[in-house]
Design a protein around this motif. Structure first.
Motif, PDB file in Angstrom:
ATOM      1  N   GLU A  20       0.817  -1.214   0.000  1.00  0.00           N
ATOM      2  CA  GLU A  20       0.000   0.000   0.000  1.00  0.00           C
ATOM      3  C   GLU A  20       0.851   1.264   0.000  1.00  0.00           C
ATOM      4  O   GLU A  20       1.986   1.278   0.494  1.00  0.00           O
ATOM      5  CB  GLU A  20      -0.938   0.009   1.205  1.00  0.00           C
ATOM      6  CG  GLU A  20      -2.032  -1.050   1.132  1.00  0.00           C
ATOM      7  CD  GLU A  20      -3.231  -0.681   1.977  1.00  0.00           C
ATOM      8  OE1 GLU A  20      -3.029  -0.120   3.067  1.00  0.00           O
ATOM      9  OE2 GLU A  20      -4.364  -0.948   1.541  1.00  0.00           O
ATOM     10  N   ASN A  23      -2.734   7.619   0.246  1.00  0.00           N
ATOM     11  CA  ASN A  23      -3.657   8.247  -0.694  1.00  0.00           C
ATOM     12  C   ASN A  23      -3.924   9.673  -0.224  1.00  0.00           C
ATOM     13  O   ASN A  23      -3.442  10.088   0.831  1.00  0.00           O
ATOM     14  CB  ASN A  23      -4.959   7.445  -0.823  1.00  0.00           C
ATOM     15  CG  ASN A  23      -5.663   7.265   0.511  1.00  0.00           C
ATOM     16  OD1 ASN A  23      -5.146   7.632   1.569  1.00  0.00           O
ATOM     17  ND2 ASN A  23      -6.848   6.688   0.485  1.00  0.00           N
ATOM     18  N   SER A  26      -4.024  11.127   3.497  1.00  0.00           N
ATOM     19  CA  SER A  26      -3.256  10.306   4.437  1.00  0.00           C
ATOM     20  C   SER A  26      -2.336  11.177   5.288  1.00  0.00           C
ATOM     21  O   SER A  26      -1.769  12.162   4.816  1.00  0.00           O
ATOM     22  CB  SER A  26      -2.401   9.279   3.685  1.00  0.00           C
ATOM     23  OG  SER A  26      -3.199   8.330   3.032  1.00  0.00           O
ATOM     24  N   GLU A  68       2.379   9.556  -2.932  1.00  0.00           N
ATOM     25  CA  GLU A  68       1.309   8.649  -3.346  1.00  0.00           C
ATOM     26  C   GLU A  68       1.842   7.425  -4.089  1.00  0.00           C
ATOM     27  O   GLU A  68       1.092   6.493  -4.368  1.00  0.00           O
ATOM     28  CB  GLU A  68       0.292   9.394  -4.213  1.00  0.00           C
ATOM     29  CG  GLU A  68      -0.563  10.372  -3.421  1.00  0.00           C
ATOM     30  CD  GLU A  68      -1.656  11.009  -4.260  1.00  0.00           C
ATOM     31  OE1 GLU A  68      -2.415  10.265  -4.910  1.00  0.00           O
ATOM     32  OE2 GLU A  68      -1.755  12.249  -4.267  1.00  0.00           O
ATOM     33  N   LYS A 112      -3.677   5.718   6.229  1.00  0.00           N
ATOM     34  CA  LYS A 112      -4.534   6.020   5.088  1.00  0.00           C
ATOM     35  C   LYS A 112      -5.917   6.473   5.544  1.00  0.00           C
ATOM     36  O   LYS A 112      -6.386   6.118   6.623  1.00  0.00           O
ATOM     37  CB  LYS A 112      -4.691   4.783   4.187  1.00  0.00           C
ATOM     38  CG  LYS A 112      -3.428   4.377   3.462  1.00  0.00           C
ATOM     39  CD  LYS A 112      -3.680   3.254   2.474  1.00  0.00           C
ATOM     40  CE  LYS A 112      -4.447   3.737   1.264  1.00  0.00           C
ATOM     41  NZ  LYS A 112      -4.483   2.728   0.182  1.00  0.00           N
ATOM     42  N   LYS A 114     -10.074   6.818   3.977  1.00  0.00           N
ATOM     43  CA  LYS A 114     -10.944   5.928   3.204  1.00  0.00           C
ATOM     44  C   LYS A 114     -10.458   5.789   1.769  1.00  0.00           C
ATOM     45  O   LYS A 114     -10.033   6.769   1.149  1.00  0.00           O
ATOM     46  CB  LYS A 114     -12.369   6.492   3.157  1.00  0.00           C
ATOM     47  CG  LYS A 114     -13.221   6.214   4.369  1.00  0.00           C
ATOM     48  CD  LYS A 114     -14.625   6.744   4.097  1.00  0.00           C
ATOM     49  CE  LYS A 114     -15.551   6.539   5.277  1.00  0.00           C
ATOM     50  NZ  LYS A 114     -16.909   7.059   4.972  1.00  0.00           N
ATOM     51  N   ASN A 115     -10.534   4.577   1.233  1.00  0.00           N
ATOM     52  CA  ASN A 115     -10.269   4.382  -0.184  1.00  0.00           C
ATOM     53  C   ASN A 115     -11.446   4.907  -1.003  1.00  0.00           C
ATOM     54  O   ASN A 115     -12.570   5.035  -0.496  1.00  0.00           O
ATOM     55  CB  ASN A 115     -10.047   2.896  -0.487  1.00  0.00           C
ATOM     56  CG  ASN A 115      -8.710   2.410   0.041  1.00  0.00           C
ATOM     57  OD1 ASN A 115      -7.664   2.943  -0.308  1.00  0.00           O
ATOM     58  ND2 ASN A 115      -8.751   1.401   0.909  1.00  0.00           N
ATOM     59  N   SER A 116     -11.194   5.191  -2.277  1.00  0.00           N
ATOM     60  CA  SER A 116     -12.220   5.817  -3.116  1.00  0.00           C
ATOM     61  C   SER A 116     -13.491   4.988  -3.210  1.00  0.00           C
ATOM     62  O   SER A 116     -14.597   5.532  -3.284  1.00  0.00           O
ATOM     63  CB  SER A 116     -11.656   6.075  -4.521  1.00  0.00           C
ATOM     64  OG  SER A 116     -11.176   4.870  -5.085  1.00  0.00           O
ATOM     65  N   TRP A 117     -13.361   3.650  -3.198  1.00  0.00           N
ATOM     66  CA  TRP A 117     -14.552   2.807  -3.336  1.00  0.00           C
ATOM     67  C   TRP A 117     -15.387   2.751  -2.048  1.00  0.00           C
ATOM     68  O   TRP A 117     -16.478   2.211  -2.035  1.00  0.00           O
ATOM     69  CB  TRP A 117     -14.157   1.390  -3.759  1.00  0.00           C
ATOM     70  CG  TRP A 117     -13.228   0.685  -2.820  1.00  0.00           C
ATOM     71  CD1 TRP A 117     -13.555  -0.015  -1.698  1.00  0.00           C
ATOM     72  CD2 TRP A 117     -11.802   0.620  -2.925  1.00  0.00           C
ATOM     73  NE1 TRP A 117     -12.433  -0.514  -1.092  1.00  0.00           N
ATOM     74  CE2 TRP A 117     -11.339  -0.145  -1.827  1.00  0.00           C
ATOM     75  CE3 TRP A 117     -10.874   1.122  -3.832  1.00  0.00           C
ATOM     76  CZ2 TRP A 117      -9.990  -0.404  -1.621  1.00  0.00           C
ATOM     77  CZ3 TRP A 117      -9.534   0.858  -3.627  1.00  0.00           C
ATOM     78  CH2 TRP A 117      -9.105   0.109  -2.545  1.00  0.00           C
ATOM     79  N   GLU A 118     -14.855   3.331  -0.964  1.00  0.00           N
ATOM     80  CA  GLU A 118     -15.585   3.331   0.302  1.00  0.00           C
ATOM     81  C   GLU A 118     -16.381   4.614   0.527  1.00  0.00           C
ATOM     82  O   GLU A 118     -17.121   4.723   1.494  1.00  0.00           O
ATOM     83  CB  GLU A 118     -14.596   3.160   1.466  1.00  0.00           C
ATOM     84  CG  GLU A 118     -13.810   1.863   1.434  1.00  0.00           C
ATOM     85  CD  GLU A 118     -12.756   1.800   2.519  1.00  0.00           C
ATOM     86  OE1 GLU A 118     -12.877   0.924   3.401  1.00  0.00           O
ATOM     87  OE2 GLU A 118     -11.817   2.625   2.495  1.00  0.00           O
ATOM     88  N   ARG A 124     -17.843  11.683  -2.648  1.00  0.00           N
ATOM     89  CA  ARG A 124     -17.156  11.666  -3.943  1.00  0.00           C
ATOM     90  C   ARG A 124     -17.346  12.982  -4.692  1.00  0.00           C
ATOM     91  O   ARG A 124     -16.416  13.498  -5.311  1.00  0.00           O
ATOM     92  CB  ARG A 124     -17.659  10.492  -4.783  1.00  0.00           C
ATOM     93  CG  ARG A 124     -17.073   9.166  -4.336  1.00  0.00           C
ATOM     94  CD  ARG A 124     -17.684   7.983  -5.043  1.00  0.00           C
ATOM     95  NE  ARG A 124     -17.018   6.743  -4.635  1.00  0.00           N
ATOM     96  CZ  ARG A 124     -17.548   5.546  -4.717  1.00  0.00           C
ATOM     97  NH1 ARG A 124     -18.774   5.406  -5.190  1.00  0.00           N
ATOM     98  NH2 ARG A 124     -16.872   4.477  -4.332  1.00  0.00           N
ATOM     99  N   SER A 157     -13.206  10.388  -9.528  1.00  0.00           N
ATOM    100  CA  SER A 157     -14.179  10.351  -8.437  1.00  0.00           C
ATOM    101  C   SER A 157     -15.610  10.417  -8.974  1.00  0.00           C
ATOM    102  O   SER A 157     -16.505   9.718  -8.487  1.00  0.00           O
ATOM    103  CB  SER A 157     -13.921  11.518  -7.475  1.00  0.00           C
ATOM    104  OG  SER A 157     -14.764  11.443  -6.352  1.00  0.00           O
TER     105      SER A 157
END
Length: 277
Positions: A20, A23, A26, A68, A112, A114-118, A124, A157
């Motif tokens: 990892e 992002n 972070s 990143e 980190k 949240k990841n983008s998919w979360e 977003r 996003s």
């Protein structure tokens, strides 16, 4: 050079561990050493906290981009090049940042976000607006590569948010934001001479807004650069149907006619030589 190597180069001095990377958002713990030459140390800061995405100038932007891509424990050296855009940036904003300097970064650890998919739909969209605002600041400063990076982040996003669009609300603002980001990204890519990307982004704008003169105009500019005169002519005709007196479009149409004439003359000359031989 039109890529990031025009602004800086990154060399890994020691590879890190794990899969990892930080992002945007972070919290990182880093060691930072700034020098000009091997012995002339300008600044050193150990165990300092760095928030990826913090926006305080072009050096921060470069450090953010490199972080990143780094893993915990990694050490890299960034050499910043005094290209014209960065020199203009210094003069315009009167910053104290150093050109032609080396920045050595050690990423000790990071946490980190949240990841983008979360993210939720609202998160977003909010993130996309933040990235668009950053892109616009760099666009106004003439730092096209940095601006393009943020417009691209905004669009990524929005692409993820598209599947979450609420069916019970008016989504015009969402689509307008997409159009603006694609349009602004195309403008940056035109400056960076990434003409195929200009075509792609302008086409996406036109698919969402068929009366967008800027998209036809920029796509025509890219077509001319690629010597695709038929497509350029077609786009300029469409732009003039929307605004027959648009000065920029009329000027580009004149330039296109001159370029076609020169191209035809060069082709005729080459054909003449071929048949004489």
């Amino acid at each position: 050079m039109t890529g990031r190597e025009k602004y800086f180069t990154r060399h890994i001095l020691r590879r890190g561990d794990g899969l990892e990377c930080p992002n945007e958002g972070s919290s990182c713990l880093i060691n930072l050493l700034v020098s000009q030459g091997e012995e002339n140390v300008l600044f050193e800061d150990k165990d300092t906290e760095w928030l990826v995405g913090q926006d305080s100038g072009y050096v921060s932007e470069i450090v953010n981009e490199c972080l990143e891509e780094m893993h915990a424990g990694e050490v890299c050296r960034i050499s910043i090049h005094p290209c014209q855009e960065l020199q203009d940036h210094l003069k315009k904003f009167k910053t104290s940042e150093k050109l032609a300097a080396d920045y050595q970064i050690e990423l000790i650890s990071f946490e980190k976000v949240k990841n983008s998919w979360e993210l939720t739909f609202e998160e977003r969209c909010s993130y996309a607006l933040e990235q668009k605002a950053k892109g616009t600041r760099y666009h106004k400063a003439g730092l096209w590569l940095f601006a393009a990076r943020h417009y691209s982040k905004a669009l990524k996003s929005l692409i993820l948010a598209r599947c979450q669009l609420p069916s019970d609300k008016n989504n015009d603002d969402f689509y307008l934001l997409q159009v603006q980001c694609h349009s602004n990204l195309a403008a940056c890519q035109l400056k960076l001479e990434r003409y195929q990307h200009v075509l792609e982004n302008c086409t996406k704008v036109i698919q969402m807004d068929s009366a967008n003169i800027k998209a036809f105009y920029r796509r025509a500019q890219a077509c001319i650069a690629l010597n695709d005169f038929d497509e350029a002519t077609s786009d300029l005709k469409k732009a003039l149907l929307l605004d027959p007196k648009n000065r920029e479009v009329l000027q580009l149409k004149k330039q296109l006619s001159e370029k076609i004439q020169l191209h035809d003359q060069a082709t005729a000359k080459a054909m003449g030589k071929m048949f004489r031989n």
